[in-house]
Design a protein around this motif. Sequence first.
Motif, PDB file in Angstrom:
ATOM      1  N   GLU A 187      19.688  80.464  24.819  1.00 41.59           N
ATOM      2  CA  GLU A 187      19.859  80.934  23.549  1.00 41.59           C
ATOM      3  C   GLU A 187      18.606  81.426  22.674  1.00 41.59           C
ATOM      4  OE1 GLU A 187      23.974  78.565  22.712  1.00 41.59           O
ATOM      5  OE2 GLU A 187      22.451  77.808  21.776  1.00 41.59           O
ATOM      6  N   THR A 188      17.464  80.848  23.147  1.00 40.48           N
ATOM      7  CA  THR A 188      16.335  80.884  21.998  1.00 40.48           C
ATOM      8  C   THR A 188      15.554  82.378  22.301  1.00 40.48           C
ATOM      9  OG1 THR A 188      14.902  79.937  23.950  1.00 40.48           O
ATOM     10  CG2 THR A 188      15.830  78.512  22.211  1.00 40.48           C
ATOM     11  N   LEU A 189      15.120  82.678  21.177  1.00 41.46           N
ATOM     12  CA  LEU A 189      14.354  83.936  21.161  1.00 41.46           C
ATOM     13  C   LEU A 189      13.346  83.900  19.835  1.00 41.46           C
ATOM     14  CD1 LEU A 189      14.365  86.942  22.009  1.00 41.46           C
ATOM     15  CD2 LEU A 189      15.624  87.440  19.668  1.00 41.46           C
ATOM     16  N   ALA A 190      12.086  84.228  20.307  1.00 35.85           N
ATOM     17  CA  ALA A 190      10.666  83.851  19.484  1.00 35.85           C
ATOM     18  C   ALA A 190      10.786  85.312  18.579  1.00 35.85           C
ATOM     19  CB  ALA A 190       9.451  83.761  20.251  1.00 35.85           C
ATOM     20  N   LEU A 191      10.848  85.290  17.187  1.00 36.03           N
ATOM     21  CA  LEU A 191      10.765  86.377  16.421  1.00 36.03           C
ATOM     22  C   LEU A 191       9.346  86.291  15.710  1.00 36.03           C
ATOM     23  CD1 LEU A 191      14.027  86.268  14.240  1.00 36.03           C
ATOM     24  CD2 LEU A 191      13.452  87.902  16.187  1.00 36.03           C
ATOM     25  N   PRO A 192       8.689  87.512  15.317  1.00 32.34           N
ATOM     26  CA  PRO A 192       7.313  87.690  14.939  1.00 32.34           C
ATOM     27  C   PRO A 192       7.151  87.060  13.419  1.00 32.34           C
ATOM     28  CG  PRO A 192       8.469  89.906  14.635  1.00 32.34           C
ATOM     29  CD  PRO A 192       9.412  88.789  15.462  1.00 32.34           C
ATOM     30  N   VAL A 193       6.136  86.186  13.432  1.00 27.94           N
ATOM     31  CA  VAL A 193       5.599  85.728  12.217  1.00 27.94           C
ATOM     32  C   VAL A 193       4.209  85.513  12.083  1.00 27.94           C
ATOM     33  CG1 VAL A 193       7.721  84.150  11.566  1.00 27.94           C
ATOM     34  CG2 VAL A 193       5.604  83.370  13.033  1.00 27.94           C
ATOM     35  N   ASP A 194       3.533  86.701  12.875  1.00 29.68           N
ATOM     36  CA  ASP A 194       2.032  86.586  12.950  1.00 29.68           C
ATOM     37  C   ASP A 194       1.562  87.059  11.601  1.00 29.68           C
ATOM     38  OD1 ASP A 194       2.268  86.565  15.682  1.00 29.68           O
ATOM     39  OD2 ASP A 194       2.131  88.651  15.764  1.00 29.68           O
ATOM     40  N   ALA A 195       0.351  86.408  11.117  1.00 29.37           N
ATOM     41  CA  ALA A 195      -0.497  86.510   9.959  1.00 29.37           C
ATOM     42  C   ALA A 195      -0.612  88.063   9.392  1.00 29.37           C
ATOM     43  CB  ALA A 195      -1.426  85.753   9.873  1.00 29.37           C
ATOM     44  N   SER A 196      -0.651  88.653  10.483  1.00 31.40           N
ATOM     45  CA  SER A 196      -1.049  90.407   9.904  1.00 31.40           C
ATOM     46  C   SER A 196       0.065  91.000   9.709  1.00 31.40           C
ATOM     47  CB  SER A 196      -1.569  91.009  11.375  1.00 31.40           C
ATOM     48  OG  SER A 196      -0.734  90.967  12.380  1.00 31.40           O
ATOM     49  N   LEU A 197       1.350  90.494   9.658  1.00 37.99           N
ATOM     50  CA  LEU A 197       2.556  91.087   9.105  1.00 37.99           C
ATOM     51  C   LEU A 197       2.641  91.338   7.756  1.00 37.99           C
ATOM     52  CD1 LEU A 197       5.446  89.466  11.612  1.00 37.99           C
ATOM     53  CD2 LEU A 197       4.643  91.827  11.839  1.00 37.99           C
ATOM     54  N   THR A 198       3.174  92.410   7.384  1.00 40.36           N
ATOM     55  CA  THR A 198       3.226  92.617   5.899  1.00 40.36           C
ATOM     56  C   THR A 198       4.488  92.364   5.303  1.00 40.36           C
ATOM     57  OG1 THR A 198       3.992  94.736   6.054  1.00 40.36           O
ATOM     58  CG2 THR A 198       1.730  94.784   5.919  1.00 40.36           C
ATOM     59  N   ARG A 199       4.851  92.108   4.077  1.00 40.83           N
ATOM     60  CA  ARG A 199       6.038  91.856   3.518  1.00 40.83           C
ATOM     61  C   ARG A 199       7.025  92.782   3.815  1.00 40.83           C
ATOM     62  NH1 ARG A 199       8.109  87.956   0.364  1.00 40.83           N
ATOM     63  NH2 ARG A 199      10.048  88.627  -0.974  1.00 40.83           N
ATOM     64  N   ARG A 200       6.519  94.098   3.854  1.00 41.84           N
ATOM     65  CA  ARG A 200       7.773  94.990   4.302  1.00 41.84           C
ATOM     66  C   ARG A 200       8.074  95.126   5.727  1.00 41.84           C
ATOM     67  NH1 ARG A 200       9.036 100.081   2.387  1.00 41.84           N
ATOM     68  NH2 ARG A 200       7.386 100.082   0.813  1.00 41.84           N
ATOM     69  N   GLU A 201       7.179  94.654   6.557  1.00 44.58           N
ATOM     70  CA  GLU A 201       7.504  94.156   8.196  1.00 44.58           C
ATOM     71  C   GLU A 201       8.469  93.211   7.971  1.00 44.58           C
ATOM     72  OE1 GLU A 201       3.611  96.117  10.434  1.00 44.58           O
ATOM     73  OE2 GLU A 201       3.325  94.325   9.423  1.00 44.58           O
ATOM     74  N   MET A 202       8.304  92.083   7.292  1.00 44.58           N
ATOM     75  CA  MET A 202       9.102  91.108   7.476  1.00 44.58           C
ATOM     76  C   MET A 202      10.545  91.363   7.039  1.00 44.58           C
ATOM     77  SD  MET A 202       7.405  88.630   8.600  1.00 44.58           S
ATOM     78  CE  MET A 202       8.360  87.362   8.631  1.00 44.58           C
ATOM     79  N   GLN A 203      10.534  92.141   6.043  1.00 41.34           N
ATOM     80  CA  GLN A 203      11.823  92.764   5.328  1.00 41.34           C
ATOM     81  C   GLN A 203      12.410  93.364   6.357  1.00 41.34           C
ATOM     82  OE1 GLN A 203      10.551  94.672   1.841  1.00 41.34           O
ATOM     83  NE2 GLN A 203      10.951  92.935   0.636  1.00 41.34           N
ATOM     84  N   ARG A 204      11.778  94.160   7.150  1.00 42.18           N
ATOM     85  CA  ARG A 204      12.305  95.047   8.197  1.00 42.18           C
ATOM     86  C   ARG A 204      13.042  94.087   9.481  1.00 42.18           C
ATOM     87  NH1 ARG A 204      14.885  99.287  10.206  1.00 42.18           N
ATOM     88  NH2 ARG A 204      14.328  99.817  12.288  1.00 42.18           N
ATOM     89  N   VAL A 205      12.228  92.914   9.760  1.00 42.89           N
ATOM     90  CA  VAL A 205      12.701  91.736  10.648  1.00 42.89           C
ATOM     91  C   VAL A 205      14.168  91.608  10.357  1.00 42.89           C
ATOM     92  CG1 VAL A 205      12.461  89.711  11.789  1.00 42.89           C
ATOM     93  CG2 VAL A 205      10.471  91.301  11.606  1.00 42.89           C
ATOM     94  N   VAL A 206      14.123  90.908   8.992  1.00 41.96           N
ATOM     95  CA  VAL A 206      15.539  90.466   8.515  1.00 41.96           C
ATOM     96  C   VAL A 206      16.558  91.575   8.580  1.00 41.96           C
ATOM     97  CG1 VAL A 206      16.349  89.415   6.345  1.00 41.96           C
ATOM     98  CG2 VAL A 206      14.118  88.823   6.934  1.00 41.96           C
ATOM     99  N   SER A 207      16.386  92.797   8.101  1.00 44.60           N
ATOM    100  CA  SER A 207      17.374  93.588   8.095  1.00 44.60           C
ATOM    101  C   SER A 207      17.931  94.116   9.327  1.00 44.60           C
ATOM    102  CB  SER A 207      16.736  94.864   7.129  1.00 44.60           C
ATOM    103  OG  SER A 207      15.838  95.753   7.789  1.00 44.60           O
TER     104      SER A 207
END
Length: 226
Positions: A187-207
Amino acid sequence: MLRAAGVGVGDEVVVPAFGNVEVAEAVTQVGALPVFADIDPVTYCLDASVVEQALTARTVAVVVVHRFGRSADMGRLHALGRRHGLLVLEQGESEVPYDETAQRRERAAYLDTKLRGVWTPDGGDGHTYQQYVVRVPGNGRPDRDAFARAIRARGVDCRVPVKTPVHRLPEYRRCVSLPETERAAEETLALPVDASLTRREMQRVVSVCNALGGPIAVGSTALFGV
């Protein structure tokens, strides 16, 4: 460390099966037998109560591996070691600079509040989020792989943290019951939380994740709050 402590032929060492094979290999290299114990489903580290059940007259040590930036319950494990006269060794993870850890925590907190349809990690005490590991609940079979393929196709990087538990590998295959290890591997999956990610990129992960999480996770809605 095992060799220096005198661990050798005829000894047993309790190790986790959820993770890399190197720990079990180190045990076999000194001539001892690795004995696999199950994990705590929250920390993904050895569960002290299960470790105690795995002990025999030949057990001389326990090797604890910290996972994904979350530490094992070392208080209970050291108490177990004292009670049974066992050596308790730790394998940590590579150190991450403080600033990077703070940024990872910030991104993890954002995902915690925004993600739907997956089980987000428990922050716990001092979690450094070396990996942000969610669970994609199955439906009688693992849906994690389908979920991973779908979000990768939409441009979100992700990885399966443990593809095959050690006790399933041919050289270490054992008839042993490790239900939490098996479930976590499926069941486990690692999603990106790298310090280099922008807020827009994080919003993309969520959407992207939220668009798929509900439909793919059918069957576990009560537990996972979809």
